[in-house]
Design a protein around this motif. Structure first.
Motif, PDB file in Angstrom:
ATOM      1  N   ASP A 362       3.839   1.468  -2.485  1.00 59.38           N
ATOM      2  CA  ASP A 362       3.668   1.798  -1.072  1.00 59.38           C
ATOM      3  C   ASP A 362       4.435   3.086  -0.781  1.00 59.38           C
ATOM      4  O   ASP A 362       5.670   3.081  -0.674  1.00 59.38           O
ATOM      5  N   ASN A 364       4.795   4.683   1.842  1.00 60.51           N
ATOM      6  CA  ASN A 364       5.500   4.657   3.126  1.00 60.51           C
ATOM      7  C   ASN A 364       6.912   4.092   3.020  1.00 60.51           C
ATOM      8  O   ASN A 364       7.707   4.250   3.944  1.00 60.51           O
ATOM      9  N   THR A 365       7.213   3.401   1.912  1.00 59.16           N
ATOM     10  CA  THR A 365       8.558   2.827   1.744  1.00 59.16           C
ATOM     11  C   THR A 365       9.400   3.620   0.757  1.00 59.16           C
ATOM     12  O   THR A 365      10.591   3.336   0.589  1.00 59.16           O
ATOM     13  N   GLU A 393      10.582   1.805   7.765  1.00 62.01           N
ATOM     14  CA  GLU A 393      10.167   1.181   6.500  1.00 62.01           C
ATOM     15  C   GLU A 393      10.725   1.904   5.279  1.00 62.01           C
ATOM     16  O   GLU A 393      10.792   1.331   4.189  1.00 62.01           O
ATOM     17  N   SER A 402       5.968  -2.529  -3.296  1.00 61.07           N
ATOM     18  CA  SER A 402       4.532  -2.574  -3.570  1.00 61.07           C
ATOM     19  C   SER A 402       3.778  -2.739  -2.259  1.00 61.07           C
ATOM     20  O   SER A 402       4.320  -3.248  -1.267  1.00 61.07           O
ATOM     21  N   THR A 403       2.519  -2.305  -2.254  1.00 58.49           N
ATOM     22  CA  THR A 403       1.697  -2.509  -1.052  1.00 58.49           C
ATOM     23  C   THR A 403       1.320  -3.978  -0.907  1.00 58.49           C
ATOM     24  O   THR A 403       1.214  -4.493   0.196  1.00 58.49           O
ATOM     25  N   ARG A 404       1.116  -4.632  -2.027  1.00 60.43           N
ATOM     26  CA  ARG A 404       0.692  -6.034  -1.995  1.00 60.43           C
ATOM     27  C   ARG A 404       1.894  -6.943  -1.796  1.00 60.43           C
ATOM     28  O   ARG A 404       2.984  -6.690  -2.317  1.00 60.43           O
ATOM     29  N   HIS A 512       7.512  -8.873  -1.935  1.00 59.04           N
ATOM     30  CA  HIS A 512       6.934  -7.636  -2.459  1.00 59.04           C
ATOM     31  C   HIS A 512       7.603  -7.317  -3.788  1.00 59.04           C
ATOM     32  O   HIS A 512       8.792  -7.607  -3.981  1.00 59.04           O
TER      33      HIS A 512
END
Length: 526
Positions: A362, A364-365, A393, A402-404, A512
């Motif tokens: 991710d 964004n993090t 974030e 992770s995005t998931r 995550h």
């Protein structure tokens, strides 16, 4: 003496205790009903009954008659003992009757009933105790005086002479009753502690027994799942084998059919050539020139025509064989590979319910000193500030999520790490802090991780660090998550898979995958 004899007569000769429900045999001897009944039952097999006391024989099992008088005496004696607590110790001075003692005089070495205790000397040297027959134990073996004191230094009971003249002179002593009460208090306190410890031990035993049962049930459940899994794998392998063998068989049948047709045609051609050869041989044996010359034209024409058509026939035959095709082993191997890959994909989905290729980073993090690859699979440390926008974030340090996220089920993913540099891999809650040292993987109660620092491997959670005991040589690792079971496991992938550590927890938020790098990179394997 008479009272002692009478007391002896009140004892059963089998159990040697006071009669309980006395029974009299015809020979006059008395026994407890509970003692003589089993004895007669044992003798029943031989068919001969005897009195255990006098050995008198009875042809039939003797009738048991209750001894009313002795029953009454035993009941009265028992009631009297219970009322006075004499426990079978009787008054020394009541020689004409049996009277339970209520006290014993240690000086006189005599036991006293209520009546004799009233007239007994009240002087201090006449020490009264609970009824006893062991007077020797209550007197000093050296001075033959009553044990009235207790020496704390030597932990022994002593008499007054031991204090004044014996080896205990100058020691701290106290009255035996005082020491007794202190000892009782100590024992009661110790008993209370032991009782608490016993309860804790019993609770621990129950916990371990439950754990053992849980382990056995889980092992049985997993064994059942593995058996079903391998049965399914065998079925799929059988189907794949039949499919590949069927393709080989079809190719063989097709080529064989084509070649068989060609062989059949060539056999016909061979017969025609044999016929022509026979005709020519016949002409060769004829001596008449006219006959030979007149037959020459048709035969030679056929020969030349046949010679010209041979090349064309061979080309047609080769073309048919070529069109039938050779066995494409590469195609067979490709079919095998694809079939086995499908089977393994199904196996992994059945075991883990997810695949590593689903894990993406991710952006964004990601902290500003990590670079993320275009396929969102690799996180690398960088000295160059990425100047990403500050958001709640985004991590302050070199970490990325992770995005998931995983809120249920069983999942796994595999990562590859660089040989140099430091890194951490694991899972965390989305509510993990994004700023400060408490945001590092494992430095809080919201994340769990496997770490490599200075070429040493450890696991960490809630700032509790545990070193990996054995040598880790691999740069490939598998993270396995069973959300419902509350288990997070790390495995080293070097040749055979080796277990490194398993965390057990009750997960209360979605999880995550989380990664930290310093000095190099970590890659999610697809």
């Amino acid at each position: 003496m008479a009272s002692a004899d009478f007391r002896y007569e009140q004892n059963c000769s089998i159990c040697l205790n006071t009669y309980t429900d006395p029974i009299t045999l015809r020979c006059g001897h008395i026994f407890c009903r509970g003692c003589i009944d089993p004895e007669l039952d044992t003798q029943q097999e031989s068919g001969v009954y005897t009195c255990p006391e006098c050995r008198k024989r009875f042809q039939q099992r003797p009738t048991l008659q209750r001894n009313i008088n002795l029953c009454h005496t035993a009941e009265c004696s028992s009631m009297f003992h219970e009322d006075h607590g004499a426990l079978g110790i009787f008054c020394t001075y009541c020689i004409n009757s049996i009277v339970p003692a209520v006290k014993s005089c240690l000086l006189c070495e005599a036991s006293l009933c209520e009546s004799h205790m009233k007239v007994h000397s009240k002087s201090s040297e006449h020490i009264l105790s609970e009824p006893t027959t062991s007077f020797g134990k209550r007197k000093c073996s050296t001075h033959k005086k009553i044990l009235e004191y207790y020496c704390s230094k030597d932990a022994v009971c002593i008499c007054v002479s031991c204090i004044a003249f014996g080896e205990h002179k100058g020691h701290f002593v106290e009255p035996i009753n005082v020491a007794f009460e202190k000892k009782k208090d100590t024992l009661i306190h110790f008993l209370e502690r032991l009782t608490i410890k016993k309860k804790k031990t019993e609770k621990r035993v129950k916990t371990l027994q439950k754990q053992k049962t849980d382990v056995q049930e889980k092992a049985a459940d997993v064994t059942k799942q593995v058996n079903v899994l391998f049965m399914d794998i065998r079925e799929q392998l059988d189907l794949l084998e039949k499919k590949v063998l069927s393709e080989i068989y079809n190719w063989e049948e097709q080529v064989s059919h084509t070649v068989s047709n060609l062989i059949q045609q060539l056999e016909i051609k061979k017969d025609e050539l044999s016929r022509k050869m026979f005709d020519i041989e016949e002409l060769c044996h004829i001596s008449d020139p006219v006959t030979v010359l007149q037959g020459r034209g048709s035969i030679t024409d056929e020969f030349y025509d046949c010679q010209e058509g041979d090349e064309e026939d061979r080309e047609r035959e080769d073309k048919k064989v070529h069109e039938a095709g050779d066995l494409d082993e590469g195609l067979i191997l490709a079919a095998l590979h694809a079939g086995l890959a499908d089977i393994m994909t199904g196996v992994k989905r059945g075991i883990y319910a997810s695949e590593s290729l689903d894990i993406l980073l991710d952006l964004n993090t990601a902290g500003n000193y990590v670079a993320i690859s275009g396929d969102l699979k690799t996180v690398s440390w960088t000295e160059l500030n990425q100047c990403r926008p500050e958001t709640p974030e985004r991590f302050q340090y070199c970490q990325v999520l992770s995005t998931r996220r995983f809120a249920s089920g069983r999942h796994y993913w595999e990562v590859e790490t660089s040989e140099s540099g430091d890194w951490m891999i694991g899972v965390c809650y989305p509510s993990i802090d994004r700023k400060g040292v408490q945001s590092y993987i494992g430095n809080n109660n919201k994340s769990w991780g496997l770490c490599k620092f200075n070429n040493e491997y450890s696991v960490i959670h809630s700032s509790d660090v545990s070193q990996i005991s054995h040598y880790v040589s691999s740069q490939s690792f598998r993270i396995y998550l069973d959300y419902e079971a509350g288990q997070l496991s790390f495995y080293e992938l070097q040749g055979s898979t080796r277990h490194l550590h398993t965390f057990s927890a009750i997960f209360t938020e979605p999880l995550h995958a989380v990664f930290y790098v310093w000095g190099d990179w970590v890659r999610i394997k697809s």
